[in-house]
Structures are given as C-alpha cells and as structure tokens.
Design an enzyme around this catalytic site. Structure first.
Site, mmCIF file in Angstrom:
data_model
loop_
_atom_site.group_PDB
_atom_site.id
_atom_site.type_symbol
_atom_site.label_atom_id
_atom_site.label_comp_id
_atom_site.label_asym_id
_atom_site.label_seq_id
_atom_site.Cartn_x
_atom_site.Cartn_y
_atom_site.Cartn_z
ATOM 1 C CD GLU A 88 1.685 6.901 7.359
ATOM 2 O OE1 GLU A 88 0.783 6.712 6.512
ATOM 3 O OE2 GLU A 88 1.991 6.081 8.245
ATOM 4 C CG HIS A 102 4.045 -0.073 5.694
ATOM 5 N ND1 HIS A 102 3.116 0.394 6.591
ATOM 6 C CD2 HIS A 102 4.947 -0.760 6.444
ATOM 7 C CE1 HIS A 102 3.440 0.010 7.808
ATOM 8 N NE2 HIS A 102 4.549 -0.696 7.745
#
Length: 370
Positions: A292, A334
């Site tokens: 992330e 993602h």
C-alpha cells in the site's frame, strides 16, 4: 485536591460549551468565503477552539493534502480535509457534530465546517489531557492530542504525530485543489510526548529489516498460504499512512496489506508477514504480496520521489527473495489483479519510472499479459 486535568476540564466546560454554541450559530465560521476560504476556515476554527492554527493546518495536510475529495469517504470512512471518521469503531464525524452543532452532512462536504470539526476534536483531546490556556499556546504540548486525533494506538499513533510535527518543523507551502495557497512557517519543535513513545523505538520487520513492524489484527489476514508467492500488487491507500495502519489494526475492517509506504519520506511499515495471506486483492491474495502507498489516486502530489524509491527497493528485494520476475506481468496494480473492481494505483502512478527503479535497467519493464 483535584488534579490539573480535573480542574481544567471543570473550568473549561462552560467556556467550551459557550464557544461551541456560538460557533454553531455564527454562519461566518461554517460558510466558505471567497478569496481564501480554506485559509480563513483554518484561522477561524483555530480561534474558535483555541487550537494553534499551524497545528490545525498541519493535521489537515497530513490527513488529506488539504483535499476534501468532494465528500467521498476514504478507505477507513473518513470525510473532508480533516478526515472526520464514521465507521463501526471510530465516530469522530459524529463527535465533531456534537461539539460544533454542525449537521453531519455539512461536516462531510463543507470544508469550513469540516475544519471547524477537526479543531473541536483537537480541543476536546487537549481538555482531556488537562492542557490549560498556557499549555495550549505551546505547540509542543499538543503532541499527545495529535496522537489521539489519529485514532491509532502505540507505534501507529506516534507515526501520525511525528509526521504532523515534521511538517511543523520544515514548514508547508501547499496548494489546495482550488489553487489556494496554504502556508505553515517552519520552526524548531520539541514535542512533549507525555507517554507517547517515539515511533522508531518499535519492533523492526523480520522479512525486510528496513521496515517497522506493526502487526495487523489477526481478523484481517490468514496465517500461512495456499499458493506460492508469484506476484507483487501495488495499491494506493485512499487515506493517510497512519490512518491505514490503524485501519488494518481494526478487527472490523477485514482488510490488510503486507506493507505500507509513507509519502513524505518513504518510510515502510510491515503489517502482515510475507508467509501469511493478507486481504488486499481477493482471488490474488494467496499468491501475492501487497504494498500500500499513502495517498489518493486522483492526486499525484502524494507520489513522491522518496516513496517511489523506497517502494521500488522493497519490491526489488521481494522479487529477489521469492524469485519473482521484475516485469509488469508479475508487478501489477490492484486494478490489474483478476476479479477486482478497484482502480488503484490510478492514472498518476508512474509505472515506467517505478519499473526503472525496480529493475535498475533504465527500461520500463514489460506490459502485463492477459
């Protein structure tokens, strides 16, 4: 004899209540003005709740880079410039409504109201810590209140407060999405931690020693794996670094990633061991490592050189460790993971630059297949 905290809370209760009521009934505090609306909002909210204006601005910058995202929630359910949260375990949005008298809907979407809500929360935390009027004039005394504002605990709370105080130390010269300039003058800071330990005093990662180790809640990942690690997935947090760490520590979130990377300096925190399955990419979870990156997909200012370099070094190390090819078929966003409906890292993520840093070859890597 009552403690300083008790005396302060008692003495300030009437004053704070009167201030809140006055703020709620004064349109100038909750309505944006032309010219420099956000700057005025910070100044007026700071005056209304006796919070240092620069501290308030630094908190807002750390949370959202001063972008309210048109009332859209963050990953953790936070709204507006001050990231007022409404999720099953954190209700700072609703608390801000109670403190200011502003409707929840206004706190979500109106920048001036949202900033007023952030100031009210900070003042409430300061009161709970027993800060009197003299203490409130000392920006260093606010450190524990800022840590409390994070909604995090332990190392994550210290990471949050340290980031805010780094902005106070270096100063800010930021542009809002509307082109308004918000500045904070740098100054020497020596925060009074009052029980909040330094962030760098925590444990280090066993998988990547350059990273801190802050474990996610066990409800948010599965011990072990059912597939070989063969890919790395790049994410964007849609929230702040410390806020995302806190969210992954919250058992209700049922989400996590292996690593989180900070925008300002590339600091990395590992939250799930490489050998375990983080919940970040649905069907790809079993075979992927998730990284992330602090920020929002619609704001490229979050994607700093420090972040790219730090993340690329992590990715290169993981590829070497697990035999993952350093190409775009195995290092994906993602949005590229099968069975996912997310759009991160979004159009502003510089894949060519990132892959050049990962490979060290001066090329952008290969295009994903399939």
């Amino acid at each position: 004899m009552p403690t300083r905290a008790a005396r302060t809370r008692a003495a300030l209760l009437a004053t704070l209540t009167a201030t809140v009521l006055a703020a709620a009934g004064t349109p100038a505090l909750a309505a944006a003005e032309p010219g420099h609306p956000m700057g005025r909002a910070f100044t007026r909210a700071a005056e209304a709740f006796d919070v240092p204006r620069d501290l308030l601005a630094a908190v807002g910058y750390g949370e959202t880079r001063l972008d309210g995202h048109a009332g859209r929630p963050s990953q953790a359910g936070g709204f507006g410039v001050m990231h007022l949260i409404s999720n099953p375990t954190h209700h700072t949005l609703e608390r801000a409504a109670a403190l200011t008298g502003e409707p929840v809907a206004a706190l979500r979407t109106d920048t001036a109201a949202n900033i007023l809500g952030g100031a009210a929360l900070l003042r409430g935390y300061a009161d709970g810590l027993g800060l009197d009027a003299t203490d409130r004039d000392d920006i260093d005394a606010w450190y524990p209140a800022v840590a409390h504002y994070s909604g995090a605990r332990g190392t994550a709370a210290a990471l949050y407060a340290d980031t805010v105080y780094s902005f106070l130390a270096t100063g800010l010269d930021a542009l809002t999405p509307d082109g308004e300039r918000i500045t904070v003058t740098g100054r020497p800071v020596s925060p009074e931690r009052d029980g909040v330990g330094p962030a760098d005093s925590g444990a280090r990662s066993a998988d990547y020693p350059a990273a801190l180790w802050v474990p996610a809640d066990p409800n948010n990942y599965t011990t072990g794996r059912t597939a070989k690690i063969d890919k790395i997935i790049v994410h964007v947090t849609q929230g702040s670094y410390a806020g995302s760490i806190s969210w992954f520590q919250d058992p209700v979130s049922e989400v996590s990633a292996h690593y989180v990377v900070r925008s300002s300096d590339g600091q990395i925190t590992q939250m799930v061991r490489d050998a375990d399955t983080a919940y970040h990419a649905r069907s790809a979870n079993a075979s992927a490592l998730g990284i992330e990156h602090e920020g929002f997909i619609d704001d490229p200012t979050w994607f700093t050189d420090a972040m790219y370099r730090s993340s690329a070094a992590l990715t290169a190390s993981l590829c070497d460790r697990y035999g993952i090819p350093k190409d775009r078929a195995h290092i994906i966003g993602h949005s590229e993971a099968p069975g996912n409906d997310h759009t991160d890292p979004g159009p502003y993520w510089d894949w060519d630059r990132y892959m050049e840093l990962v490979t060290g070859s001066g090329t952008g890597g290969e295009t994903p297949t399939g």
